[in-house]
Design a protein around this motif. Structure first.
Motif, PDB file in Angstrom:
ATOM      1  N   LEU A  36       0.830  -1.208   0.000  1.00  0.00           N
ATOM      2  CA  LEU A  36       0.000   0.000   0.000  1.00  0.00           C
ATOM      3  C   LEU A  36       0.863   1.256   0.000  1.00  0.00           C
ATOM      4  O   LEU A  36       0.599   2.209  -0.751  1.00  0.00           O
ATOM      5  CB  LEU A  36      -0.909  -0.002   1.227  1.00  0.00           C
ATOM      6  CG  LEU A  36      -2.041  -1.036   1.254  1.00  0.00           C
ATOM      7  CD1 LEU A  36      -2.757  -1.002   2.601  1.00  0.00           C
ATOM      8  CD2 LEU A  36      -3.044  -0.790   0.134  1.00  0.00           C
ATOM      9  N   ARG A  37       1.884   1.280   0.829  1.00  0.00           N
ATOM     10  CA  ARG A  37       2.746   2.468   0.896  1.00  0.00           C
ATOM     11  C   ARG A  37       3.527   2.673  -0.394  1.00  0.00           C
ATOM     12  O   ARG A  37       3.799   3.802  -0.790  1.00  0.00           O
ATOM     13  CB  ARG A  37       3.691   2.329   2.091  1.00  0.00           C
ATOM     14  CG  ARG A  37       2.989   2.511   3.433  1.00  0.00           C
ATOM     15  CD  ARG A  37       3.850   2.069   4.588  1.00  0.00           C
ATOM     16  NE  ARG A  37       3.216   2.405   5.880  1.00  0.00           N
ATOM     17  CZ  ARG A  37       3.556   1.879   7.034  1.00  0.00           C
ATOM     18  NH1 ARG A  37       4.534   0.973   7.088  1.00  0.00           N
ATOM     19  NH2 ARG A  37       2.940   2.229   8.148  1.00  0.00           N
ATOM     20  N   ARG A  38       3.861   1.582  -1.047  1.00  0.00           N
ATOM     21  CA  ARG A  38       4.647   1.661  -2.277  1.00  0.00           C
ATOM     22  C   ARG A  38       3.781   2.011  -3.485  1.00  0.00           C
ATOM     23  O   ARG A  38       4.162   2.852  -4.310  1.00  0.00           O
ATOM     24  CB  ARG A  38       5.345   0.309  -2.494  1.00  0.00           C
ATOM     25  CG  ARG A  38       6.322   0.262  -3.634  1.00  0.00           C
ATOM     26  CD  ARG A  38       7.112  -1.037  -3.599  1.00  0.00           C
ATOM     27  NE  ARG A  38       6.258  -2.221  -3.644  1.00  0.00           N
ATOM     28  CZ  ARG A  38       6.046  -3.031  -2.613  1.00  0.00           C
ATOM     29  NH1 ARG A  38       6.611  -2.779  -1.434  1.00  0.00           N
ATOM     30  NH2 ARG A  38       5.262  -4.098  -2.738  1.00  0.00           N
ATOM     31  N   GLU A  39       2.617   1.377  -3.587  1.00  0.00           N
ATOM     32  CA  GLU A  39       1.790   1.515  -4.790  1.00  0.00           C
ATOM     33  C   GLU A  39       0.642   2.504  -4.640  1.00  0.00           C
ATOM     34  O   GLU A  39       0.195   3.093  -5.625  1.00  0.00           O
ATOM     35  CB  GLU A  39       1.235   0.143  -5.190  1.00  0.00           C
ATOM     36  CG  GLU A  39       2.285  -0.941  -5.364  1.00  0.00           C
ATOM     37  CD  GLU A  39       3.193  -0.691  -6.554  1.00  0.00           C
ATOM     38  OE1 GLU A  39       2.834   0.139  -7.423  1.00  0.00           O
ATOM     39  OE2 GLU A  39       4.275  -1.307  -6.609  1.00  0.00           O
ATOM     40  N   LEU A  40       0.117   2.651  -3.416  1.00  0.00           N
ATOM     41  CA  LEU A  40      -1.035   3.535  -3.193  1.00  0.00           C
ATOM     42  C   LEU A  40      -0.734   4.480  -2.029  1.00  0.00           C
ATOM     43  O   LEU A  40      -1.356   4.413  -0.969  1.00  0.00           O
ATOM     44  CB  LEU A  40      -2.284   2.714  -2.884  1.00  0.00           C
ATOM     45  CG  LEU A  40      -2.841   1.832  -4.008  1.00  0.00           C
ATOM     46  CD1 LEU A  40      -3.972   0.969  -3.501  1.00  0.00           C
ATOM     47  CD2 LEU A  40      -3.300   2.685  -5.176  1.00  0.00           C
ATOM     48  N   PRO A  41       0.223   5.371  -2.204  1.00  0.00           N
ATOM     49  CA  PRO A  41       0.582   6.284  -1.108  1.00  0.00           C
ATOM     50  C   PRO A  41      -0.554   7.211  -0.706  1.00  0.00           C
ATOM     51  O   PRO A  41      -0.512   7.799   0.378  1.00  0.00           O
ATOM     52  CB  PRO A  41       1.770   7.069  -1.679  1.00  0.00           C
ATOM     53  CG  PRO A  41       1.607   6.974  -3.170  1.00  0.00           C
ATOM     54  CD  PRO A  41       1.020   5.627  -3.415  1.00  0.00           C
ATOM     55  N   GLY A  42      -1.575   7.322  -1.537  1.00  0.00           N
ATOM     56  CA  GLY A  42      -2.710   8.161  -1.186  1.00  0.00           C
ATOM     57  C   GLY A  42      -3.598   7.566  -0.124  1.00  0.00           C
ATOM     58  O   GLY A  42      -4.450   8.259   0.444  1.00  0.00           O
ATOM     59  N   LEU A  43      -3.434   6.265   0.157  1.00  0.00           N
ATOM     60  CA  LEU A  43      -4.191   5.644   1.246  1.00  0.00           C
ATOM     61  C   LEU A  43      -3.429   5.859   2.547  1.00  0.00           C
ATOM     62  O   LEU A  43      -2.311   5.378   2.707  1.00  0.00           O
ATOM     63  CB  LEU A  43      -4.367   4.146   0.998  1.00  0.00           C
ATOM     64  CG  LEU A  43      -5.445   3.713   0.002  1.00  0.00           C
ATOM     65  CD1 LEU A  43      -5.510   2.201  -0.082  1.00  0.00           C
ATOM     66  CD2 LEU A  43      -6.799   4.254   0.382  1.00  0.00           C
ATOM     67  N   GLU A  44      -4.030   6.570   3.464  1.00  0.00           N
ATOM     68  CA  GLU A  44      -3.366   6.903   4.719  1.00  0.00           C
ATOM     69  C   GLU A  44      -3.473   5.736   5.702  1.00  0.00           C
ATOM     70  O   GLU A  44      -4.559   5.318   6.086  1.00  0.00           O
ATOM     71  CB  GLU A  44      -3.999   8.157   5.330  1.00  0.00           C
ATOM     72  CG  GLU A  44      -3.413   8.541   6.672  1.00  0.00           C
ATOM     73  CD  GLU A  44      -4.175   9.661   7.338  1.00  0.00           C
ATOM     74  OE1 GLU A  44      -4.025   9.844   8.561  1.00  0.00           O
ATOM     75  OE2 GLU A  44      -4.940  10.356   6.636  1.00  0.00           O
ATOM     76  N   LEU A  45      -2.317   5.220   6.118  1.00  0.00           N
ATOM     77  CA  LEU A  45      -2.240   4.147   7.115  1.00  0.00           C
ATOM     78  C   LEU A  45      -1.495   4.712   8.320  1.00  0.00           C
ATOM     79  O   LEU A  45      -0.271   4.791   8.325  1.00  0.00           O
ATOM     80  CB  LEU A  45      -1.515   2.925   6.547  1.00  0.00           C
ATOM     81  CG  LEU A  45      -1.214   1.781   7.519  1.00  0.00           C
ATOM     82  CD1 LEU A  45      -2.498   1.229   8.121  1.00  0.00           C
ATOM     83  CD2 LEU A  45      -0.433   0.674   6.809  1.00  0.00           C
ATOM     84  N   SER A  46      -2.250   5.108   9.334  1.00  0.00           N
ATOM     85  CA  SER A  46      -1.641   5.796  10.468  1.00  0.00           C
ATOM     86  C   SER A  46      -1.180   4.855  11.564  1.00  0.00           C
ATOM     87  O   SER A  46      -0.404   5.239  12.429  1.00  0.00           O
ATOM     88  CB  SER A  46      -2.630   6.810  11.065  1.00  0.00           C
ATOM     89  OG  SER A  46      -3.820   6.159  11.484  1.00  0.00           O
ATOM     90  N   HIS A  47      -1.657   3.605  11.557  1.00  0.00           N
ATOM     91  CA  HIS A  47      -1.315   2.677  12.635  1.00  0.00           C
ATOM     92  C   HIS A  47      -1.080   1.288  12.072  1.00  0.00           C
ATOM     93  O   HIS A  47      -1.892   0.770  11.305  1.00  0.00           O
ATOM     94  CB  HIS A  47      -2.444   2.618  13.669  1.00  0.00           C
ATOM     95  CG  HIS A  47      -2.222   1.614  14.749  1.00  0.00           C
ATOM     96  ND1 HIS A  47      -1.244   1.747  15.702  1.00  0.00           N
ATOM     97  CD2 HIS A  47      -2.853   0.435  15.018  1.00  0.00           C
ATOM     98  CE1 HIS A  47      -1.280   0.703  16.521  1.00  0.00           C
ATOM     99  NE2 HIS A  47      -2.244  -0.105  16.129  1.00  0.00           N
ATOM    100  N   LEU A  48       0.069   0.696  12.430  1.00  0.00           N
ATOM    101  CA  LEU A  48       0.382  -0.667  12.035  1.00  0.00           C
ATOM    102  C   LEU A  48       0.150  -1.563  13.248  1.00  0.00           C
ATOM    103  O   LEU A  48       0.911  -1.524  14.215  1.00  0.00           O
ATOM    104  CB  LEU A  48       1.834  -0.775  11.568  1.00  0.00           C
ATOM    105  CG  LEU A  48       2.191  -2.040  10.780  1.00  0.00           C
ATOM    106  CD1 LEU A  48       1.446  -2.060   9.447  1.00  0.00           C
ATOM    107  CD2 LEU A  48       3.694  -2.122  10.555  1.00  0.00           C
ATOM    108  N   PRO A  49      -0.918  -2.365  13.236  1.00  0.00           N
ATOM    109  CA  PRO A  49      -1.272  -3.140  14.432  1.00  0.00           C
ATOM    110  C   PRO A  49      -0.295  -4.286  14.673  1.00  0.00           C
ATOM    111  O   PRO A  49       0.352  -4.780  13.741  1.00  0.00           O
ATOM    112  CB  PRO A  49      -2.665  -3.664  14.106  1.00  0.00           C
ATOM    113  CG  PRO A  49      -2.681  -3.765  12.614  1.00  0.00           C
ATOM    114  CD  PRO A  49      -1.855  -2.608  12.123  1.00  0.00           C
ATOM    115  N   SER A  50      -0.217  -4.727  15.904  1.00  0.00           N
ATOM    116  CA  SER A  50       0.620  -5.882  16.241  1.00  0.00           C
ATOM    117  C   SER A  50      -0.246  -7.099  16.578  1.00  0.00           C
ATOM    118  O   SER A  50       0.229  -8.058  17.170  1.00  0.00           O
ATOM    119  CB  SER A  50       1.532  -5.552  17.429  1.00  0.00           C
ATOM    120  OG  SER A  50       0.774  -5.121  18.547  1.00  0.00           O
TER     121      SER A  50
END
Length: 489
Positions: free
Chosen positions: A390-404
Motif C-alpha cells: 500500500l505504501r509503495r503503490e497507493l501512497p494516497g491511502l493513509e495508514l496511520s497505525h500498524l497493528p501488532s
C-alpha cells in the motif's frame, strides 16, 4: 485431506451422467468410481453425499447407490404480498425493531464471485485454519463416553476451567458460561445488561456486528471516540454522565477495526469511570489468539484486573480456528451471572456437547500451541506485505497505525474519497474491501476502509490485490483511484 475442488468436479461429472441410468438403477460402486476418476475414497463419498442431499441419488447401506425418482414439479408459488403489510405494521411505541440492518455483518460473510480477492473477510483462510487438528479433535471427541449426551447448561466443567485459566486473575470455572461463539456471547450480554430503549456506549469506530446486536435489542448505541491509545477516558466519563448509560462495550486488545491497544494508563481509568457510573464494561477479547509474532508480552485481560464485578468478559475460539467452530465464553462475577445464564438457556439451551468436546480436544493437543505460533508468524508477514504494498503503490491511502495483532488494516482514502465509491470501484477491479461507514454508529469523521489480510490464500494475493487497486480495474481498463495511477495517467 480431500480437495474441495475435486469433490465439486466429481459431483458435476456424476450429475451429468445420471441420465444414463434408469430411475432406481444402480450406480457403479465406490471402488469403481475411485479407479475410474482416480480420486480418493473420501472424495467419492463426499460427492455422492452431495448428490444425495440434492435428491438425485439414494444411498442404501450394504446395497449401493441408486438413481432417485425425479421430484415432481413444484406447485405454483403462493401470494406472499400480504407480508409487506404485516411486517411494516409496527405498533405505537414499539421499542424492539423487527427488522434488522445486517449490512455491516454481511459484508464480511458474503461469498464473493470467483476470481475476486477477499480483503473483507473476518476469518482465517482455510490454509491458515488447523483443519487436520480440528478433524482429529472431532474424531476423538465423538468417541468420548457420553459425547452425544446433554451437557450442563453452563458448559462442560473442563472447558469452563480452561477458559477461566485463559482469562486469568481470580476468574474461576464457576464464573464462566460456554457460548456458541463470540457473537452469541455479545448478544446475551447486551440483553442481560441493557433494557430495550437504553443507551449503550460503544467505541467509535467499532465492530458492525456489535451495532447490529444493540439495535436488534432495541438499544441505542452511543459513540465514544478512540485514538491511538484506545478509548478516550474523558469522553467516556462525559458520555456516561450525559446518557446515564449502564453499559460500555470495548475491545481493549487489537480493537476492530483500528487495531489499537488500550494504553496501560487508561485501563484502570476505564474501570474506575465505569464503577463510578454504576455501569458494566463488556470486554470483547476477540483477538488475543491473533497476536502477531512481534507483539511482545500481551496485557492482562480487564477481567483479570477487576475486583468488583464490573467486567463481563467475552472471548471465542472461532477467530483463531474456523468460522464453524463456534465455541466461546462469557465470564462475569456477581448476580449478573444468573441473568446471563437464564438468557442463554432460553435462547439456545446449551452448546452442543460434541462441539464442546472437540474444542477441549483441540486446545489440549500439542498441535494447538504450534498452530498459534504459525498464525502469529503468518499474520505478521501478511500485515507487512500488505502495508508495504500500500505504501509503495497507493501512497494516497493513509495508514496511520500498524497493528501488532488482529487481521486488518484501517486506512483512509486520499482526498476524502467516498468509501462506498471506493468499495464499488475495488469490486469492479476484482478486490472486495469493507467500507468504513458501517463501523460508525453516528456520522463518521471521514471515509475509511478496512482491509483484511487473513482471508486470502497467501501474501501473493495481497500484492495482486494492491496491483488491481492501483490500476482501478481487474484488467487495467479503468482509471485508477485512491492515489493509484490508471493507464491513462
Amino acid at each position: 485431506m480431500y480437495e474441495r475442488s475435486s469433490v465439486a468436479e466429481l459431483a458435476d461429472s456424476l450429475r451429468s451422467e445420471l441420465n444414463r441410468y434408469s430411475v432406481g438403477g444402480k450406480l457403479p460402486s465406490s471402488r469403481a468410481l475411485v479407479e475410474h476418476y482416480r480420486v480418493s475414497p473420501v472424495t467419492v463419498s463426499r460427492a455422492l453425499a452431495q448428490l444425495a442431499a440434492e435428491g438425485l441419488v439414494v444411498t442404501r447401506p450394504g446395497a449401493g447407490v441408486f438413481r432417485a425418482r425425479p421430484r415432481t414439479s413444484a406447485p405454483a408459488p403462493g401470494d406472499t404480498s400480504w407480508q409487506e403489510v404485516a411486517l411494516s405494521a409496527e405498533g405505537a411505541g414499539e421499542v424492539v425493531p423487527r427488522s434488522v440492518d445486517a449490512t455491516g455483518v454481511l459484508t464480511t460473510l458474503a461469498a464473493q464471485p470467483p476470481g475476486v480477492i477477499e480483503l473483507n473477510s473476518g476469518y482465517l483462510h482455510p490454509s491458515l485454519q488447523p483443519e487436520r487438528a480440528m478433524a482429529a479433535a472431532l474424531a476423538r471427541a465423538g468417541r468420548r463416553p457420553g459425547a452425544w449426551g446433554r451437557p450442563p447448561v453452563e458448559g462442560l466443567p473442563e472447558l469452563r476451567d480452561w477458559f477461566a485459566r485463559e482469562i486469568g486473575g481470580s476468574v474461576g470455572a464457576a464464573d464462566v458460561l460456554v457460548t456458541a461463539g463470540g457473537q452469541s456471547a455479545l448478544s446475551t450480554a447486551l440483553r442481560a445488561l441493557a433494557p430495550p430503549g437504553a443507551p449503550i456506549l460503544v467505541e467509535s469506530p467499532t465492530y458492525p456486528g456489535l451495532l447490529a446486536i444493540a439495535r436488534a435489542s432495541g438499544c441505542r448505541p452511543v459513540p465514544v471516540p478512540v485514538d491511538a491509545d484506545g478509548v478516550r477516558p474523558e469522553l467516556l466519563a462525559a458520555a456516561f454522565e450525559a446518557t446515564g448509560a449502564r453499559v460500555f462495550v470495548c475491545q481493549p486488545l487489537f480493537q476492530n477495526p483500528t487495531g489499537t491497544v488500550l494504553a496501560p494508563a487508561r485501563r484502570a481509568e476505564v474501570l474506575r469511570i465505569a464503577r463510578a457510573a454504576g455501569a458494566f464494561v463488556v470486554e470483547d477479547d476477540y483477538a488475543r489468539a491473533l497476536a502477531h509474532e512481534d507483539a511482545g508480552p500481551l496485557p492482562a485481560t480487564l477481567a483479570a484486573e477487576d475486583a468488583d464485578g464490573v467486567v463481563v468478559h467475552v472471548r471465542s475460539l472461532t477467530k483463531a480456528t474456523s468460522p464453524s467452530l463456534r465455541v466461546g465464553a462469557l465470564a462475569a462475577r456477581g448476580p449478573v451471572v444468573d441473568r446471563l445464564r437464564a438468557i442463554q438457556v432460553v435462547d439456545s439451551f446449551f452448546v452442543p456437547r460434541p462441539l464442546q468436546e472437540a474444542a477441549l480436544e483441540l486446545v489440549g493437543a500439542p498441535a494447538w500451541p504450534r498452530h498459534l505460533r504459525t498464525v502469529a508468524a503468518e499474520l505478521r508477514h501478511r500485515r507487512d506485505v500488505l502495508a508495504g504494498a500500500l505504501r509503495r503503490e497507493l501512497p494516497g491511502l493513509e495508514l496511520s497505525h500498524l497493528p501488532s495483532g488482529g487481521y486488518q488494516l484501517w486506512v483512509r482514502p486520499a482526498g476524502g474519497e467516498d468509501d462506498a465509491a471506493f468499495t464499488a470501484a475495488a469490486l469492479r477491479a476484482g478486490v472486495a474491501v469493507a467500507p468504513g461507514r458501517p463501523y460508525f454508529c453516528a456520522e463518521p469523521p471521514g471515509p475509511y476502509l478496512r482491509l483484511s489480510f487473513a482471508g486470502v490464500s497467501g501474501p501473493g494475493e495481497l500484492v495482486e490485490a494492491v496491483r488491481r487497486l492501483k490500476g482501478g480495474s481487474a484488467d487495467g481498463s479503468a482509471d485508477g483511484f485512491a492515489g493509484g495511477l490508471g493507464p491513462d495517467a
